[in-house]
Design a protein around this motif. Structure first.
Motif: not given
Length: 147
Positions: A84-111
């Protein structure tokens, strides 16, 4: 660092890769084909990948010949909390990279996955979820086996 600890780390990475491959492999079709928002796709695919990862960890990567510190049920509950913690971190982190730096969600997710995997998941799996009984840990650190 002993050879045993290196082997354990590598086994845990194979397990994480298997669960991660399941997770990532489901996330894309859920998002692209079923048009589910990627944050929700990460939750769904992360849950399924987590189940795959738990099974591999328990029965292979962190398998303890001396027994575990907790029962399978307590391990699953702890594992579920980590996931649950991991999924939350991944989901929030991917969203933040996508919304703030406009990084594609697939790449942001890998990072984000690489950061969460090594900095959050592995230490919690090793020292909390799949903690072995003290005597087996002592022998494993010394490179001996129980008979």
């Amino acid at each position: 660092m002993t050879w045993e600890s290196i082997k354990l780390f590598l086994k845990a990475q194979v397990s994480a890769f298997s669960g991660g491959l399941t997770d990532y492999g489901l996330m894309i079709p859920l998002t692209e084909l079923l048009h589910i928002h990627f944050t929700i796709s990460i939750i769904i695919s992360g849950t399924i990948g987590g189940i795959v990862n738990f099974c591999i960890n328990r029965f292979w990567a962190f398998k303890s010949t001396g027994g575990y510190h907790g029962s399978a049920t307590s391990q699953f509950i702890r594992f579920f909390m980590v996931v649950l913690g991991s999924i939350s971190l991944k989901s929030a982190g991917t969203y933040l990279l996508h919304s703030s730096l406009n990084i594609d969600y697939k790449i942001g997710r890998l990072l984000i996955d690489s950061i969460v995997s090594y900095g959050f998941n592995y230490p919690l799996m090793k020292y909390w979820v799949f903690k072995a009984n003290n005597i087996s840990c002592q022998y494993a650190e010394e490179g001996e086996t129980l008979t």
